[in-house]
Motif scaffolding. Structure first.
Motif, PDB file in Angstrom:
ATOM      1  N   ARG A 140      98.517  36.068 -26.879  1.00 40.65           N
ATOM      2  CA  ARG A 140      98.818  37.361 -26.292  1.00 40.65           C
ATOM      3  C   ARG A 140      97.585  38.243 -26.121  1.00 40.65           C
ATOM      4  O   ARG A 140      97.536  39.084 -25.210  1.00 40.65           O
ATOM      5  N   ASP A 141      96.551  38.074 -26.952  1.00 39.29           N
ATOM      6  CA  ASP A 141      95.346  38.906 -26.857  1.00 39.29           C
ATOM      7  C   ASP A 141      94.189  38.209 -26.141  1.00 39.29           C
ATOM      8  O   ASP A 141      93.078  38.739 -26.090  1.00 39.29           O
ATOM      9  N   SER A 142      94.455  37.028 -25.578  1.00 42.45           N
ATOM     10  CA  SER A 142      93.408  36.279 -24.876  1.00 42.45           C
ATOM     11  C   SER A 142      93.242  36.796 -23.450  1.00 42.45           C
ATOM     12  O   SER A 142      94.184  37.304 -22.836  1.00 42.45           O
ATOM     13  N   LEU A 143      92.021  36.646 -22.936  1.00 39.62           N
ATOM     14  CA  LEU A 143      91.738  36.973 -21.538  1.00 39.62           C
ATOM     15  C   LEU A 143      91.930  35.725 -20.681  1.00 39.62           C
ATOM     16  O   LEU A 143      91.859  34.593 -21.183  1.00 39.62           O
ATOM     17  N   PRO A 144      92.159  35.886 -19.371  1.00 37.84           N
ATOM     18  CA  PRO A 144      92.419  34.733 -18.514  1.00 37.84           C
ATOM     19  C   PRO A 144      91.359  33.637 -18.578  1.00 37.84           C
ATOM     20  O   PRO A 144      91.694  32.444 -18.530  1.00 37.84           O
ATOM     21  N   HIS A 145      90.087  34.007 -18.704  1.00 36.91           N
ATOM     22  CA  HIS A 145      89.047  32.966 -18.711  1.00 36.91           C
ATOM     23  C   HIS A 145      89.094  32.111 -19.978  1.00 36.91           C
ATOM     24  O   HIS A 145      88.463  31.047 -20.033  1.00 36.91           O
ATOM     25  N   GLN A 146      89.843  32.550 -20.966  1.00 37.40           N
ATOM     26  CA  GLN A 146      89.981  31.791 -22.208  1.00 37.40           C
ATOM     27  C   GLN A 146      91.191  30.847 -22.182  1.00 37.40           C
ATOM     28  O   GLN A 146      91.426  30.127 -23.148  1.00 37.40           O
ATOM     29  N   LEU A 147      91.937  30.849 -21.086  1.00 38.43           N
ATOM     30  CA  LEU A 147      93.172  30.074 -20.987  1.00 38.43           C
ATOM     31  C   LEU A 147      92.970  28.798 -20.188  1.00 38.43           C
ATOM     32  O   LEU A 147      92.115  28.725 -19.303  1.00 38.43           O
ATOM     33  N   SER A 148      93.785  27.795 -20.482  1.00 44.05           N
ATOM     34  CA  SER A 148      93.840  26.599 -19.644  1.00 44.05           C
ATOM     35  C   SER A 148      94.617  26.915 -18.371  1.00 44.05           C
ATOM     36  O   SER A 148      95.263  27.967 -18.255  1.00 44.05           O
ATOM     37  N   GLY A 149      94.584  25.999 -17.397  1.00 47.94           N
ATOM     38  CA  GLY A 149      95.330  26.204 -16.158  1.00 47.94           C
ATOM     39  C   GLY A 149      96.816  26.366 -16.413  1.00 47.94           C
ATOM     40  O   GLY A 149      97.473  27.235 -15.828  1.00 47.94           O
ATOM     41  N   GLY A 150      97.362  25.532 -17.289  1.00 50.22           N
ATOM     42  CA  GLY A 150      98.777  25.631 -17.605  1.00 50.22           C
ATOM     43  C   GLY A 150      99.132  26.955 -18.262  1.00 50.22           C
ATOM     44  O   GLY A 150     100.171  27.559 -17.971  1.00 50.22           O
ATOM     45  N   GLU A 151      98.258  27.438 -19.155  1.00 49.81           N
ATOM     46  CA  GLU A 151      98.502  28.722 -19.820  1.00 49.81           C
ATOM     47  C   GLU A 151      98.424  29.884 -18.826  1.00 49.81           C
ATOM     48  O   GLU A 151      99.191  30.842 -18.907  1.00 49.81           O
ATOM     49  N   LYS A 152      97.494  29.778 -17.872  1.00 45.98           N
ATOM     50  CA  LYS A 152      97.398  30.817 -16.842  1.00 45.98           C
ATOM     51  C   LYS A 152      98.683  30.881 -16.019  1.00 45.98           C
ATOM     52  O   LYS A 152      99.207  31.969 -15.740  1.00 45.98           O
ATOM     53  N   GLN A 153      99.205  29.714 -15.637  1.00 52.07           N
ATOM     54  CA  GLN A 153     100.404  29.720 -14.809  1.00 52.07           C
ATOM     55  C   GLN A 153     101.630  30.163 -15.606  1.00 52.07           C
ATOM     56  O   GLN A 153     102.513  30.831 -15.074  1.00 52.07           O
ATOM     57  N   ARG A 154     101.673  29.832 -16.893  1.00 54.15           N
ATOM     58  CA  ARG A 154     102.776  30.315 -17.729  1.00 54.15           C
ATOM     59  C   ARG A 154     102.720  31.835 -17.891  1.00 54.15           C
ATOM     60  O   ARG A 154     103.753  32.516 -17.933  1.00 54.15           O
ATOM     61  N   THR A 155     101.507  32.387 -17.968  1.00 49.70           N
ATOM     62  CA  THR A 155     101.346  33.845 -17.975  1.00 49.70           C
ATOM     63  C   THR A 155     101.884  34.439 -16.679  1.00 49.70           C
ATOM     64  O   THR A 155     102.592  35.458 -16.680  1.00 49.70           O
TER      65      THR A 155
END
Length: 225
Positions: A140-155
């Motif tokens: 929840r406190d991560s920035l987009p550049h810290q996420l995987s592609g799947g995590e970005k799309q789930r966001t």
């Protein structure tokens, strides 16, 4: 899986759209009529350049047709100005794009809550519910550049549904994902759509995605077939 389908939430009537390229007019959408019912999952398929993304833009009020009209919850989008359309999108629509479109300087929580903030609303419980639903509470406190592609799309999925929209539009939502993440994202999108009762319109070239829809609309040379 067929969902419980109610009355029409979206109606498109005799839509046509052309673009001018140099001195040549290119007709992209040609006299298309369709409707999407509340709770229905509709997939739009077609070859590259067939006009499916243009059709999605017209249905979502992101562009105006040359002819025809689009009704969302009986409101005519083609008669609205940009300010009215923006308010309508905030209230009734959610969006998921192939390239995620997350705000890079905002955390996962802030990205998900952004549509509520624009509308002047605060609903921390709703944000928490969506973060848990897409298994991102630990991010929840991560920035987009810290996420995987799947995590970005789930966001992006959580953001699309946080305002309880009548309809969610998704343009190639699995296009940038590997097979495993693509299946997970579609599982989540369909489960959330069914749980919250939103209609879902997905543009896709992926037959595996289309196979899960209640109905498939195929675009060929600007026409629905």
């Amino acid at each position: 899986m067929m969902t419980q389908i109610q009355s029409a939430v979206l109606q498109a009537e005799h839509l046509s759209k052309s673009f001018q390229i140099e001195q040549t007019g290119i007709s992209v959408i040609k006299n298309v009529s369709l409707e999407v019912k509340a709770g229905e999952f509709v997939a739009i398929m077609g070859k590259s350049g067939s006009g499916k993304s243009t059709l999605l833009s017209l249905l979502a009020g992101l562009d105006y047709p040359d002819k025809g009209r689009v009704l969302l919850n009986q409101d005519d989008l083609t008669l609205m100005d940009e300010e009215q359309l923006a308010l309508k999108r905030q209230r009734d629509m959610g969006f998921v794009f192939q390239s995620f479109h997350l705000i890079p300087t905002l955390t996962v929580t802030e990205n998900v809550s952004f549509p509520l903030q624009i509308a002047g609303l605060v609903d921390d419980d709703r944000v928490d519910e969506l973060l848990n639903a897409v298994d991102l509470n630990h991010r929840r406190d991560s920035l987009p550049h810290q996420l995987s592609g799947g995590e970005k799309q789930r966001t992006a999925l959580a953001r699309a549904l946080v305002s309880k929209p009548s309809i969610v539009f998704a343009d190639e939502p699995t296009g940038n994902l590997d097979e495993k993440n693509a299946q997970q994202v579609m599982d989540l999108l369909i489960n959330l759509q069914q749980s919250f009762g939103s209609a879902l319109v997905v543009v896709t070239h992926d037959q595996a995605v289309a196979d899960r829809a209640d109905r498939v609309i195929t675009i060929v040379d600007g026409h629905t077939v």
